[in-house]
Motif scaffolding. Structure first.
Motif, short mmCIF file in Angstrom:
data_model
loop_
_atom_site.label_atom_id
_atom_site.label_comp_id
_atom_site.label_asym_id
_atom_site.label_seq_id
_atom_site.Cartn_x
_atom_site.Cartn_y
_atom_site.Cartn_z
N VAL A 55 -0.93 -12.92 -8.77
CA VAL A 55 -0.06 -13.92 -8.13
C VAL A 55 1.38 -13.44 -8.13
CG1 VAL A 55 0.86 -16.27 -8.36
CG2 VAL A 55 -1.59 -15.87 -8.61
N LEU A 56 1.84 -12.87 -9.24
CA LEU A 56 3.22 -12.37 -9.31
C LEU A 56 3.43 -11.19 -8.37
CD1 LEU A 56 4.02 -12.72 -13.11
CD2 LEU A 56 4.86 -14.11 -11.21
N THR A 57 2.40 -10.37 -8.19
CA THR A 57 2.51 -9.27 -7.23
C THR A 57 2.71 -9.81 -5.82
OG1 THR A 57 1.09 -7.89 -8.61
CG2 THR A 57 1.31 -7.24 -6.31
N PHE A 74 3.35 -16.70 3.54
CA PHE A 74 2.90 -16.47 2.17
C PHE A 74 1.37 -16.35 2.11
CE2 PHE A 74 1.68 -17.79 -2.13
CZ PHE A 74 2.48 -16.94 -2.87
N GLY A 75 0.68 -17.18 2.87
CA GLY A 75 -0.79 -17.13 2.90
C GLY A 75 -1.31 -15.79 3.40
N GLN A 76 -0.60 -15.20 4.35
CA GLN A 76 -1.00 -13.88 4.83
C GLN A 76 -0.84 -12.83 3.73
OE1 GLN A 76 1.68 -13.91 8.19
NE2 GLN A 76 -0.04 -14.12 9.64
N LEU A 77 0.23 -12.95 2.96
CA LEU A 77 0.43 -12.00 1.86
C LEU A 77 -0.63 -12.17 0.77
CD1 LEU A 77 4.30 -11.98 1.53
CD2 LEU A 77 2.84 -10.19 2.45
N VAL A 78 -1.05 -13.40 0.54
CA VAL A 78 -2.11 -13.64 -0.45
C VAL A 78 -3.38 -12.91 -0.04
CG1 VAL A 78 -3.61 -15.43 -1.41
CG2 VAL A 78 -1.16 -15.83 -1.27
N GLN A 79 -3.63 -12.83 1.26
CA GLN A 79 -4.82 -12.16 1.75
C GLN A 79 -4.64 -10.64 1.85
OE1 GLN A 79 -5.56 -14.10 5.45
NE2 GLN A 79 -6.44 -15.92 4.49
N LEU A 80 -3.43 -10.17 2.11
CA LEU A 80 -3.22 -8.75 2.38
C LEU A 80 -2.85 -7.92 1.15
CD1 LEU A 80 -1.20 -8.99 5.71
CD2 LEU A 80 -3.61 -8.44 5.42
N VAL A 81 -2.02 -8.45 0.27
CA VAL A 81 -1.48 -7.64 -0.82
C VAL A 81 -2.52 -7.25 -1.87
CG1 VAL A 81 0.20 -7.63 -2.71
CG2 VAL A 81 0.89 -8.38 -0.45
N PRO A 82 -3.37 -8.15 -2.38
CA PRO A 82 -4.32 -7.71 -3.41
C PRO A 82 -5.26 -6.58 -2.98
CG PRO A 82 -4.12 -10.09 -3.48
CD PRO A 82 -3.37 -9.62 -2.27
N PRO A 83 -5.84 -6.61 -1.77
CA PRO A 83 -6.67 -5.46 -1.38
C PRO A 83 -5.86 -4.17 -1.25
CG PRO A 83 -7.14 -7.33 0.03
CD PRO A 83 -5.97 -7.70 -0.80
N VAL A 84 -4.62 -4.28 -0.75
CA VAL A 84 -3.77 -3.09 -0.64
C VAL A 84 -3.49 -2.52 -2.02
CG1 VAL A 84 -1.45 -2.30 -0.04
CG2 VAL A 84 -2.74 -3.70 1.56
N MET A 85 -3.20 -3.38 -2.99
CA MET A 85 -2.94 -2.89 -4.35
C MET A 85 -4.19 -2.27 -4.96
SD MET A 85 0.17 -3.34 -4.38
CE MET A 85 0.49 -2.69 -5.99
N LEU A 86 -5.35 -2.79 -4.64
CA LEU A 86 -6.59 -2.19 -5.12
C LEU A 86 -6.77 -0.79 -4.55
CD1 LEU A 86 -9.28 -2.51 -6.65
CD2 LEU A 86 -10.24 -3.44 -4.54
N ILE A 87 -6.47 -0.62 -3.28
CA ILE A 87 -6.61 0.69 -2.65
C ILE A 87 -5.61 1.68 -3.23
CG2 ILE A 87 -6.33 1.91 -0.45
CD1 ILE A 87 -7.55 -0.63 0.86
N THR A 88 -4.41 1.22 -3.61
CA THR A 88 -3.41 2.14 -4.16
C THR A 88 -3.79 2.62 -5.55
OG1 THR A 88 -2.05 0.36 -5.06
CG2 THR A 88 -1.53 1.13 -2.85
N MET A 89 -4.80 2.02 -6.17
CA MET A 89 -5.24 2.47 -7.48
C MET A 89 -6.07 3.76 -7.40
SD MET A 89 -4.03 0.49 -9.76
CE MET A 89 -2.57 0.14 -8.81
#
Length: 157
Positions: A55-57, A74-89
């Motif tokens: 959530v903080l990310t 904000f709702g779009q970011l909730v959907q887009l940011v977590p998968p992007v952060m997973l891929i950056t791992m």
């Protein structure tokens, strides 16, 4: 009173997991993680903190979006940011640089947003993480605990 063994705790009752050199450390780590996550006392706290990190990310990404006045909800970011952060791992770059920008641009494009805004958000997001990490590193280096570790007691003559 039933006693749970480590193998039953895991749900994997395969003895070779403990004996084979390629999996015995992973098995031990998974047993410890299983105990921590499914403990009635600590499990909910750990799950809550894990969700809070994501959530903080998203909130940080939202602040970046607001700073450049990008037309993203904000709702779009909730959907887009977590998968992007997973891929950056995926360990193919240093701290996700490059991978995060490409993925964020692609995700924004697929979401019907401007892909260059995704790249801008990603660059600023990475800069924020770098600055916060550098500040945290300085605090750690200059902390009293770190200074006390480097001091060795003098031995008498």
């Amino acid at each position: 009173a039933r006693v749970r063994t480590e193998s039953r705790w895991m749900g994997l009752n395969w003895p070779w997991l403990k004996r084979w050199w390629g999996t015995h450390h992973l098995h031990a780590c998974s047993v410890i993680a299983n105990r921590v996550l499914f403990c009635r006392e600590r499990g909910p706290k750990i799950a809550s903190l894990s969700l809070l990190v994501h959530v903080l990310t998203v909130v940080i990404a939202w602040c970046v979006v607001r700073s450049i006045a990008a037309p993203v909800l904000f709702g779009q970011l909730v959907q887009l940011v977590p998968p992007v952060m997973l891929i950056t791992m995926v360990p193919i770059s240093i701290a996700g640089w490059g991978v995060r920008e490409a993925t964020m641009g692609l995700a924004f494009g697929y979401a019907g947003l401007m892909s260059n805004e995704g790249v801008n958000v990603s660059l600023l997001f990475g800069a924020v993480y770098f600055v916060v990490g550098a500040f945290g590193g300085l605090v750690w280096i200059l902390s009293a605990e770190k200074a006390a570790q480097g001091v060795e007691p003098k031995q008498g003559p």
